[in-house]
Motif scaffolding. Structure first.
Motif, PDB file in Angstrom:
ATOM      1  N   ILE A  12     -16.717   0.030 -41.856  1.00  0.00           N
ATOM      2  CA  ILE A  12     -15.827  -1.119 -42.029  1.00  0.00           C
ATOM      3  C   ILE A  12     -14.419  -0.778 -41.555  1.00  0.00           C
ATOM      4  N   ASN A  13     -13.987   0.435 -41.840  1.00  0.00           N
ATOM      5  CA  ASN A  13     -12.610   0.825 -41.547  1.00  0.00           C
ATOM      6  C   ASN A  13     -12.490   1.772 -40.362  1.00  0.00           C
ATOM      7  N   GLU A  14     -13.564   1.999 -39.632  1.00  0.00           N
ATOM      8  CA  GLU A  14     -13.535   2.908 -38.496  1.00  0.00           C
ATOM      9  C   GLU A  14     -13.930   2.193 -37.218  1.00  0.00           C
ATOM     10  N   PRO A  15     -13.259   2.480 -36.105  1.00  0.00           N
ATOM     11  CA  PRO A  15     -13.750   1.977 -34.817  1.00  0.00           C
ATOM     12  C   PRO A  15     -15.059   2.672 -34.484  1.00  0.00           C
ATOM     13  N   THR A  16     -16.004   1.960 -33.934  1.00  0.00           N
ATOM     14  CA  THR A  16     -17.311   2.558 -33.649  1.00  0.00           C
ATOM     15  C   THR A  16     -17.652   2.416 -32.174  1.00  0.00           C
ATOM     16  N   GLU A  17     -18.192   3.478 -31.627  1.00  0.00           N
ATOM     17  CA  GLU A  17     -18.683   3.477 -30.263  1.00  0.00           C
ATOM     18  C   GLU A  17     -20.063   4.110 -30.242  1.00  0.00           C
ATOM     19  N   GLY A  18     -20.943   3.542 -29.446  1.00  0.00           N
ATOM     20  CA  GLY A  18     -22.295   4.092 -29.360  1.00  0.00           C
ATOM     21  C   GLY A  18     -23.088   3.856 -30.629  1.00  0.00           C
ATOM     22  N   THR A  19     -24.122   4.670 -30.840  1.00  0.00           N
ATOM     23  CA  THR A  19     -25.005   4.478 -31.987  1.00  0.00           C
ATOM     24  C   THR A  19     -24.322   4.857 -33.291  1.00  0.00           C
ATOM     25  N   SER A  20     -24.707   4.190 -34.346  1.00  0.00           N
ATOM     26  CA  SER A  20     -24.170   4.505 -35.677  1.00  0.00           C
ATOM     27  C   SER A  20     -25.230   5.189 -36.534  1.00  0.00           C
ATOM     28  N   ALA A  21     -26.335   5.584 -35.936  1.00  0.00           N
ATOM     29  CA  ALA A  21     -27.445   6.160 -36.699  1.00  0.00           C
ATOM     30  C   ALA A  21     -26.979   7.352 -37.521  1.00  0.00           C
ATOM     31  N   GLN A  22     -27.388   7.389 -38.786  1.00  0.00           N
ATOM     32  CA  GLN A  22     -26.956   8.452 -39.690  1.00  0.00           C
ATOM     33  C   GLN A  22     -28.114   8.919 -40.571  1.00  0.00           C
ATOM     34  N   ILE A  23     -28.267  10.235 -40.651  1.00  0.00           N
ATOM     35  CA  ILE A  23     -29.172  10.851 -41.623  1.00  0.00           C
ATOM     36  C   ILE A  23     -28.357  11.168 -42.863  1.00  0.00           C
ATOM     37  N   SER A  24     -28.808  10.708 -44.029  1.00  0.00           N
ATOM     38  CA  SER A  24     -28.089  10.922 -45.284  1.00  0.00           C
ATOM     39  C   SER A  24     -29.017  11.547 -46.307  1.00  0.00           C
ATOM     40  N   ILE A  25     -28.437  12.338 -47.193  1.00  0.00           N
ATOM     41  CA  ILE A  25     -29.189  12.925 -48.306  1.00  0.00           C
ATOM     42  C   ILE A  25     -28.564  12.416 -49.591  1.00  0.00           C
ATOM     43  N   LEU A  26     -29.372  11.797 -50.430  1.00  0.00           N
ATOM     44  CA  LEU A  26     -28.894  11.170 -51.658  1.00  0.00           C
ATOM     45  C   LEU A  26     -29.821  11.546 -52.807  1.00  0.00           C
ATOM     46  N   ASN A  27     -29.240  11.911 -53.933  1.00  0.00           N
ATOM     47  CA  ASN A  27     -30.053  12.171 -55.123  1.00  0.00           C
ATOM     48  C   ASN A  27     -30.474  10.857 -55.773  1.00  0.00           C
ATOM     49  N   VAL A  28     -31.772  10.686 -55.948  1.00  0.00           N
ATOM     50  CA  VAL A  28     -32.320   9.529 -56.642  1.00  0.00           C
ATOM     51  C   VAL A  28     -33.171  10.065 -57.789  1.00  0.00           C
TER      52      VAL A  28
ATOM     53  N   ARG B 143     -33.361  12.802 -51.566  1.00  0.00           N
ATOM     54  CA  ARG B 143     -34.142  12.001 -50.626  1.00  0.00           C
ATOM     55  C   ARG B 143     -33.386  11.908 -49.317  1.00  0.00           C
ATOM     56  N   ILE B 144     -34.133  11.883 -48.221  1.00  0.00           N
ATOM     57  CA  ILE B 144     -33.542  11.787 -46.891  1.00  0.00           C
ATOM     58  C   ILE B 144     -33.676  10.347 -46.406  1.00  0.00           C
ATOM     59  N   TYR B 145     -32.553   9.757 -46.056  1.00  0.00           N
ATOM     60  CA  TYR B 145     -32.534   8.397 -45.530  1.00  0.00           C
ATOM     61  C   TYR B 145     -31.993   8.407 -44.103  1.00  0.00           C
ATOM     62  N   CYS B 146     -32.413   7.439 -43.319  1.00  0.00           N
ATOM     63  CA  CYS B 146     -31.797   7.227 -42.021  1.00  0.00           C
ATOM     64  C   CYS B 146     -31.511   5.736 -41.881  1.00  0.00           C
ATOM     65  N   CYS B 147     -30.339   5.415 -41.341  1.00  0.00           N
ATOM     66  CA  CYS B 147     -29.977   4.010 -41.171  1.00  0.00           C
ATOM     67  C   CYS B 147     -29.286   3.797 -39.832  1.00  0.00           C
ATOM     68  N   GLU B 148     -29.306   2.550 -39.396  1.00  0.00           N
ATOM     69  CA  GLU B 148     -28.539   2.111 -38.229  1.00  0.00           C
ATOM     70  C   GLU B 148     -27.694   0.937 -38.693  1.00  0.00           C
ATOM     71  N   SER B 149     -26.403   0.980 -38.380  1.00  0.00           N
ATOM     72  CA  SER B 149     -25.475  -0.052 -38.828  1.00  0.00           C
ATOM     73  C   SER B 149     -24.806  -0.712 -37.636  1.00  0.00           C
ATOM     74  N   ILE B 150     -24.350  -1.936 -37.837  1.00  0.00           N
ATOM     75  CA  ILE B 150     -23.679  -2.681 -36.776  1.00  0.00           C
ATOM     76  C   ILE B 150     -22.546  -3.493 -37.387  1.00  0.00           C
ATOM     77  N   LYS B 151     -21.361  -3.435 -36.769  1.00  0.00           N
ATOM     78  CA  LYS B 151     -20.220  -4.209 -37.248  1.00  0.00           C
ATOM     79  C   LYS B 151     -20.226  -5.572 -36.571  1.00  0.00           C
ATOM     80  N   VAL B 152     -20.099  -6.625 -37.360  1.00  0.00           N
ATOM     81  CA  VAL B 152     -20.117  -7.986 -36.828  1.00  0.00           C
ATOM     82  C   VAL B 152     -18.988  -8.790 -37.463  1.00  0.00           C
ATOM     83  N   GLU B 153     -18.762  -9.979 -36.932  1.00  0.00           N
ATOM     84  CA  GLU B 153     -17.760 -10.891 -37.491  1.00  0.00           C
ATOM     85  C   GLU B 153     -18.439 -12.209 -37.812  1.00  0.00           C
ATOM     86  N   ASP B 154     -18.217 -12.722 -39.022  1.00  0.00           N
ATOM     87  CA  ASP B 154     -18.838 -13.988 -39.370  1.00  0.00           C
ATOM     88  C   ASP B 154     -18.023 -15.149 -38.797  1.00  0.00           C
TER      89      ASP B 154
END
Length: 510
Positions: A379-395, A400-411
């Motif tokens: 939200i607060n960072e300029p982004t270029e190229g892919t935003s794919a991220q591997i994350s490790i979160l305790n559940v 647990r290992i998660y992977c996501c792809e995010s995209i910044k848009v304007e409504d």
């Protein structure tokens, strides 16, 4: 053998324990009844009586309890309240993920009459509106069913005939065939203050007025992807709810908290039946719209051909939001999540198939959010190229290992927000014979050692890359090539060293 009076006093969790034991052993009620007959036919419960025991409507006799205990190889005392075990009374949900369940015991305290009194009082004391509560119920329903609603899919397929893509003209023809007329209005964005006290822009994009008129904002003429979505939602409302007179208003902006739909009905300060009904119909119509614009089989085939890239939405002329939400439904892999985030920390539309602890509450602002989540960092960072991220979160204390792809848009109201689709990789690792917890623990340790993020070690990278290719999701492969990040649900439980959360103030600046 203890007497029936003693059993009755200590049997609040009895039915829950029997039901959970039965399900954990993959037994039907018929199976359990038959096994009890083999132990002692005279004392064995019938299927109907067993059902009443599990629902807390009957307390078995001492002899019947001894038979049930023998089937499960347990002592009778294990089933009684003076031997409390969390696992024994936690509802078994298998791989369904979502919000953790709790046993509704003692059953007389969780009776319908008591809940009808207690829930409105609870919401009033906590300041939660009826509509907010309704969305929590709907989210839990989605997660319990892993976002699969075959009846809504079928209704959309009968109307759209599985055509893909649909043009604006196609949707107008469908609306006309249903006896609907379309009229145009001119409205501009206006400032609103949401339940968190944050001011943002909101725009009414369209509304349905009984008995058969859809009013559409002129601004949608220049945004066909939103025009198609709005028409699809109103078509869904008419098909599913038979033009029943409920006025349905669609808006865009930060303040709404539904799956892109808000009914426009005045919100009550506490819960009432109308809040639940309106929110549920909004959800159903929104789901129908996604199924109409992205029918399940052809959309899955398209995703397979393009490795689940987000930009397939451009080929169909639908929004990234519609395409990403549909991914969670049509993919053969069930362990997805989807977020839609507005600054400074609003999760608007949320689906979390594996019960991810959220970094920000839907109901109120928290003081120590983790900013390392991709959906908030972007939200607060300029982004270029892919935003794919591997994350490790305790559940639930397991990494647990998660992977996501995010995209910044304007409504359409001019507000920036970030859409995020992702998957839980642990089940995919286990499906290939890997030790997911061990791999996740090693990756977490590597990240913590390097201050919270690190390149993925070669051995783990090889394992994850194999899983990514089997899943056929391109952005998982891209995420593996980047640094993995440790994330948390709240700064107070930050696993990083040094911690991001110091002296009561979050230092998570991403």
């Amino acid at each position: 053998m203890r007497n029936n009076q003693s059993l009755m006093r200590k049997s609040h969790f009895l039915g829950t324990k029997i039901r959970n034991l039965r399900k954990r052993n993959h037994l039907t009620m018929e199976d359990l009844s038959a096994r009890c007959v083999r132990v002692d036919a005279d004392s064995a419960p019938s299927v109907s009586y067993l059902s009443m025991i599990e629902r807390g409507k009957r307390v078995p006799s001492a002899g019947m309890m001894a038979v049930i205990a023998a089937v499960f190889q347990k002592e009778v005392d294990w089933f009684l309240d003076d031997v409390p075990e969390d696992q024994a009374i936690t509802p078994e949900k298998g791989r369904r993920g979502g919000i953790s369940g709790m046993a509704l015991e003692p059953s007389f305290l969780f009776s319908k009459d008591i809940l009808q009194i207690a829930i409105p009082e609870m919401l009033s004391q906590t300041g939660i509106t009826g509509r907010q509560f309704a969305h929590l119920l709907i989210r839990a329903h989605q997660e319990h069913h892993q976002n699969h609603f075959p009846d809504l899919e079928r209704a959309a397929e009968e109307i759209g005939l599985k055509r893909m893509p649909l043009a604006v003209e196609d949707l107008m023809d469908i609306a006309k065939g249903l006896g609907l007329s379309i009229k145009w209005i001119n409205d501009t964005p206006h400032d609103v203050v949401d339940e968190m006290g944050v001011t943002s822009s909101q725009l009414v994009t369209s509304f349905f007025e009984p008995p058969s008129t859809i009013y559409v904002n002129e601004q949608l003429k220049t945004t066909p992807i939103r025009l198609k979505y709005d028409l699809a939602v109103h078509i869904g409302h008419c098909v599913l709810h038979n033009k029943d007179g409920l006025k349905s208003v669609l808006t865009t902006g930060r303040s709404q908290i539904s799956a892109d739909v808000d009914s426009g009905v005045p919100q009550s300060s506490t819960v009432n039946a109308q809040d639940i009904l309106h929110a549920w119909r909004d959800f159903e119509s929104s789901f129908f719209a996604g199924a109409l614009l992205c029918p399940k089989v052809p959309f899955r085939q398209l995703l397979d051909r393009h490795g689940y890239e987000i930009d397939v939405h451009k080929q169909l002329g639908v929004s990234a939001s519609v395409a990403m939400r549909r991914m969670t439904v049509v993919s053969p892999y069930p362990h997805w999540h989807y977020f839609d985030a507005y600054a400074p920390g609003k999760l608007k539309a949320v689906y979390r198939g594996n019960g991810i602890p959220l970094p920000w509450g839907n109901m109120r602002q928290v003081q120590d959010p983790c900013q390392h989540w991709a959906v908030f960092r972007m939200i607060n960072e300029p982004t270029e190229g892919t935003s794919a991220q591997i994350s490790i979160l305790n559940v639930e204390n397991e990494p647990r290992i998660y992977c996501c792809e995010s995209i910044k848009v304007e409504d359409l109201a001019g507000n920036n927000h970030v859409l995020c689709a992702g998957i839980d990789l642990n089940p995919a690792i286990e499906a290939q014979g890997g030790d997911a917890l061990s791999i996740a623990s090693d990756l977490k340790q590597a990240c913590v050692t390097h201050g919270g993020s690190a390149s993925i070690p070669k051995v783990i990278k090889k394992e994850l890359m194999s899983v990514a290719k089997i899943l056929n999701i391109n952005w998982v492969e891209r995420g593996i090539e980047s640094e993995a990040r440790v994330i948390c649900s709240r700064g107070a439980v930050c696993p990083r060293d040094p911690s991001c959360y110091q002296s009561g103030k979050s230092q998570c600046d991403g």
